[in-house]
Design an enzyme around this catalytic site. Sequence first.
Site, PDB file in Angstrom:
ATOM      1  N   ASN A 209       0.946  -1.266  -0.050  1.00 45.43           N
ATOM      2  CA  ASN A 209      -0.230  -0.135   0.048  1.00 45.43           C
ATOM      3  C   ASN A 209       1.065   1.252   0.039  1.00 45.43           C
ATOM      4  O   ASN A 209       2.147   1.158  -0.100  1.00 45.43           O
ATOM      5  CB  ASN A 209      -1.126   0.568   1.041  1.00 45.43           C
ATOM      6  CG  ASN A 209      -0.225  -0.205   2.464  1.00 45.43           C
ATOM      7  OD1 ASN A 209       0.912   0.960   2.816  1.00 45.43           O
ATOM      8  ND2 ASN A 209      -0.691  -1.342   3.390  1.00 45.43           N
ATOM      9  N   ASP A 275      -4.434  -6.670   5.132  1.00 47.64           N
ATOM     10  CA  ASP A 275      -4.754  -7.352   6.222  1.00 47.64           C
ATOM     11  C   ASP A 275      -5.374  -9.040   5.673  1.00 47.64           C
ATOM     12  O   ASP A 275      -5.798 -10.435   6.872  1.00 47.64           O
ATOM     13  CB  ASP A 275      -6.613  -6.540   5.965  1.00 47.64           C
ATOM     14  CG  ASP A 275      -7.170  -6.059   6.359  1.00 47.64           C
ATOM     15  OD1 ASP A 275      -6.271  -5.737   8.010  1.00 47.64           O
ATOM     16  OD2 ASP A 275      -8.007  -5.083   6.266  1.00 47.64           O
ATOM     17  N   LYS A 285       9.210 -17.362 -10.587  1.00 50.95           N
ATOM     18  CA  LYS A 285       8.081 -16.232 -11.102  1.00 50.95           C
ATOM     19  C   LYS A 285       6.534 -17.175 -11.703  1.00 50.95           C
ATOM     20  O   LYS A 285       7.132 -17.825 -12.364  1.00 50.95           O
ATOM     21  CB  LYS A 285       9.204 -15.995 -11.990  1.00 50.95           C
ATOM     22  CG  LYS A 285       8.347 -14.423 -12.546  1.00 50.95           C
ATOM     23  CD  LYS A 285       9.360 -13.851 -13.695  1.00 50.95           C
ATOM     24  CE  LYS A 285       8.697 -13.176 -14.250  1.00 50.95           C
ATOM     25  NZ  LYS A 285       8.988 -12.429 -15.961  1.00 50.95           N
ATOM     26  N   PHE A 324      -3.543   3.143  14.775  1.00 52.46           N
ATOM     27  CA  PHE A 324      -4.436   3.840  14.207  1.00 52.46           C
ATOM     28  C   PHE A 324      -5.358   3.701  13.158  1.00 52.46           C
ATOM     29  O   PHE A 324      -5.176   2.560  13.061  1.00 52.46           O
ATOM     30  CB  PHE A 324      -3.255   4.475  13.215  1.00 52.46           C
ATOM     31  CG  PHE A 324      -1.744   5.304  13.595  1.00 52.46           C
ATOM     32  CD1 PHE A 324      -1.445   5.444  14.249  1.00 52.46           C
ATOM     33  CD2 PHE A 324      -2.176   6.959  13.274  1.00 52.46           C
ATOM     34  CE1 PHE A 324      -0.820   6.826  15.015  1.00 52.46           C
ATOM     35  CE2 PHE A 324      -1.281   7.900  12.990  1.00 52.46           C
ATOM     36  CZ  PHE A 324      -0.363   8.143  14.642  1.00 52.46           C
ATOM     37  N   LYS A 338     -14.204   0.957  14.959  1.00 51.61           N
ATOM     38  CA  LYS A 338     -12.985   0.266  14.738  1.00 51.61           C
ATOM     39  C   LYS A 338     -12.157  -0.127  16.210  1.00 51.61           C
ATOM     40  O   LYS A 338     -11.811  -0.915  17.027  1.00 51.61           O
ATOM     41  CB  LYS A 338     -12.212   1.039  14.001  1.00 51.61           C
ATOM     42  CG  LYS A 338     -11.455  -0.177  13.521  1.00 51.61           C
ATOM     43  CD  LYS A 338     -10.197   0.981  12.393  1.00 51.61           C
ATOM     44  CE  LYS A 338     -11.146   0.346  10.984  1.00 51.61           C
ATOM     45  NZ  LYS A 338     -10.280   1.099   9.586  1.00 51.61           N
ATOM     46  N   LYS A 342     -11.804  -3.182  18.163  1.00 50.12           N
ATOM     47  CA  LYS A 342     -10.052  -3.868  18.375  1.00 50.12           C
ATOM     48  C   LYS A 342     -10.123  -3.690  19.845  1.00 50.12           C
ATOM     49  O   LYS A 342      -8.722  -4.583  19.831  1.00 50.12           O
ATOM     50  CB  LYS A 342      -9.109  -2.731  17.330  1.00 50.12           C
ATOM     51  CG  LYS A 342      -9.614  -3.023  15.730  1.00 50.12           C
ATOM     52  CD  LYS A 342      -8.335  -3.140  14.911  1.00 50.12           C
ATOM     53  CE  LYS A 342      -8.714  -2.722  13.763  1.00 50.12           C
ATOM     54  NZ  LYS A 342      -7.627  -3.776  12.834  1.00 50.12           N
TER      55      LYS A 342
HETATM   56  O1  PMT Z   1       3.206   5.507   6.586  1.00 54.11           O
HETATM   57  P1  PMT Z   1       2.517   7.279   5.648  1.00 54.11           P
HETATM   58  O2  PMT Z   1       2.485   7.658   4.678  1.00 54.11           O
HETATM   59  O3  PMT Z   1       3.114   8.457   6.712  1.00 54.11           O
HETATM   60  O4  PMT Z   1       1.364   7.534   6.283  1.00 54.11           O
HETATM   61  C1  PMT Z   1       0.353   7.428   7.536  1.00 54.11           C
HETATM   62  C2  PMT Z   1      -1.000   6.455   7.271  1.00 54.11           C
HETATM   63  C3  PMT Z   1      -1.948   7.187   6.978  1.00 54.11           C
HETATM   64  C4  PMT Z   1      -0.223   4.941   7.196  1.00 54.11           C
HETATM   65  C5  PMT Z   1      -0.783   6.281   9.009  1.00 54.11           C
HETATM   66  O5  PMT Z   1      -1.074   7.594   9.342  1.00 54.11           O
HETATM   67  C6  PMT Z   1      -2.335   5.130   9.404  1.00 54.11           C
HETATM   68  O6  PMT Z   1      -3.192   5.547   8.958  1.00 54.11           O
HETATM   69  N1  PMT Z   1      -2.131   3.788   9.719  1.00 54.11           N
HETATM   70  C7  PMT Z   1      -2.927   2.669   9.893  1.00 54.11           C
HETATM   71  C8  PMT Z   1      -3.006   2.371   8.998  1.00 54.11           C
HETATM   72  C9  PMT Z   1      -3.931   1.053   8.640  1.00 54.11           C
HETATM   73  O7  PMT Z   1      -3.514   0.010   8.027  1.00 54.11           O
HETATM   74  O8  PMT Z   1      -5.440   1.898   9.255  1.00 54.11           O
HETATM   75  P2  PMT Z   1      -6.702   0.156   9.470  1.00 54.11           P
HETATM   76  O9  PMT Z   1      -7.755   1.283   9.702  1.00 54.11           O
HETATM   77  O10 PMT Z   1      -6.804  -0.329   7.718  1.00 54.11           O
HETATM   78  O11 PMT Z   1      -6.501  -0.562  10.787  1.00 54.11           O
HETATM   79  C10 PMT Z   1      -6.437  -0.351  12.181  1.00 54.11           C
HETATM   80  C11 PMT Z   1      -5.476  -0.274  12.637  1.00 54.11           C
HETATM   81  O12 PMT Z   1      -4.909  -2.248  12.816  1.00 54.11           O
HETATM   82  C12 PMT Z   1      -3.904   0.049  12.535  1.00 54.11           C
HETATM   83  O13 PMT Z   1      -2.844   0.767  14.031  1.00 54.11           O
HETATM   84  C13 PMT Z   1      -3.056  -1.003  11.968  1.00 54.11           C
HETATM   85  O14 PMT Z   1      -1.402  -1.271  11.694  1.00 54.11           O
HETATM   86  C14 PMT Z   1      -3.804  -2.418  12.979  1.00 54.11           C
HETATM   87  N2  PMT Z   1      -4.144  -3.803  11.916  1.00 54.11           N
HETATM   88  C15 PMT Z   1      -4.356  -3.227  10.888  1.00 54.11           C
HETATM   89  C16 PMT Z   1      -4.599  -4.534   9.938  1.00 54.11           C
HETATM   90  C17 PMT Z   1      -4.420  -5.863  10.209  1.00 54.11           C
HETATM   91  N3  PMT Z   1      -4.558  -6.914   9.663  1.00 54.11           N
HETATM   92  N4  PMT Z   1      -3.036  -6.072  11.409  1.00 54.11           N
HETATM   93  C18 PMT Z   1      -3.339  -4.270  12.083  1.00 54.11           C
HETATM   94  O15 PMT Z   1      -2.386  -4.706  13.152  1.00 54.11           O
END
Ligand code: PMT
Length: 397
Positions: A209, A275, A285, A324, A338, A342
């Site tokens: 991403n 995810d 390949k 985040f 969320k 979580k």
């Molecule tokens: O890296 P930059 O370019 O500076 O951009 C910053 C950012 C936009 C990436 C950052 O500010 C941000 O939003 N990070 C979280 C991105 C994300 O994965 O969001 P989510 O809503 O999909 O997940 C929520 C939380 O669960 C996050 O803390 C993520 O780390 C966590 N997660 C998600 C999926 C997963 N399988 N395991 C997780 O732990």
Amino acid sequence: MTLQNKHILIGITGGIAAYKICTLIRDFKKSGAEVKVICTPNSLNFVTKLTLQNLSQNEVYIQEFDVKNWKPEHISLADWADIMLIAPATANTISKIAQGIADNLLTSVACAFSKKIIIAPAMNVNMWNNPSVQANLKTLHKRGIEYLPPENGFLACGYVAKGRLCSLEKIYNAVEEALNYSDSLKGKKVVITSGGTIEEIDPVRYISNYSSGKMGLALAKSAYDMGAEVVLISTKDFDCPFKLVKVKSALDMQKAVVEEYNSTDYIIMAAAVADYRIKNFSKQKIKKGLEETITLEFVKNPDILAELSNKKSENEIKPIIVGFCAESENLIENAREKIARKGCDYLVANDISRKDIGFGSDENEVTILNKNGEIKKLEKASKNVIAREILEWISTK
Ligand code: PMT
């Protein structure tokens, strides 16, 4: 933030950008700071001692052995200052400081300086690109010296390229930020994740991403400046003065975070974790065939944040877990859902549909939620400022 009564020691080296520092000295003075200036002998080819003396309202220091009291000048200046700024910093001075050479007053003070040093390099583009200069900067950065990279533009040597001193506003802000850090994380350990995870398809392809890792890095730097022991678990490579654990996939990240879980006070998950991952990684390949479409099968990755939050029982305070949340619509509504799902202590929500904030940009605008439904909005600012405000909020609440 204030500079009132702060002691700023400015080191000026021999580059044409030296004249710009006169304005900076005036800005610092206007904000109530005390300023003292050290000049290398070469810098006086570009600015006069009298100008700097007038602007700083202090004596200008040049000679190492011009001793006026029992304490050698390089030690008393280092003791006096809250921060040392070297601007412009030439390739020569950068390299000497990196090697511990102390052959003039400025480099001797830098060698004896145990507080924050910020350097703002300015030089010809070929000097900037010189591998020794880059290696020396890397060394300084690893030791905790912050540097403000030069910018592209017209250079005094006639080139239009990278090498000109960054804006005075950037230098001013960096000094102001550094002088206003609280030490509320002193003695604490903070683990931060950053970057987008990489889920491999075959030896040449992957899905990922747009996360650049900037938000996570800003958090790590701020936590470090606030006195914390920092571990940055990142898919991106950075030079940093704290521990960096380089990972690739969500599974690697999970392993690295779990290893730190028991010993840490805070876990902040700024990484964009995939995810899903490819179900069957192809060791070879994948070849182009006759098919017009192909199908890849995915399996769910562990939700690291949710798993860590579940692991922490009701009455346990440590570690404080911060997630985040990247949303492209209904920011607060989705964030509330969320944090409940979580189970983390805090959730920092940012709108990733905007081009000026979120993924890849240098700025962000976020809303922090806690478990009790409290909300704090942080107005748009650099990721460094946002990072510090997040850390201050979660460490003092
Ligand atoms: O890296 P930059 O370019 O500076 O951009 C910053 C950012 C936009 C990436 C950052 O500010 C941000 O939003 N990070 C979280 C991105 C994300 O994965 O969001 P989510 O809503 O999909 O997940 C929520 C939380 O669960 C996050 O803390 C993520 O780390 C966590 N997660 C998600 C999926 C997963 N399988 N395991 C997780 O732990």
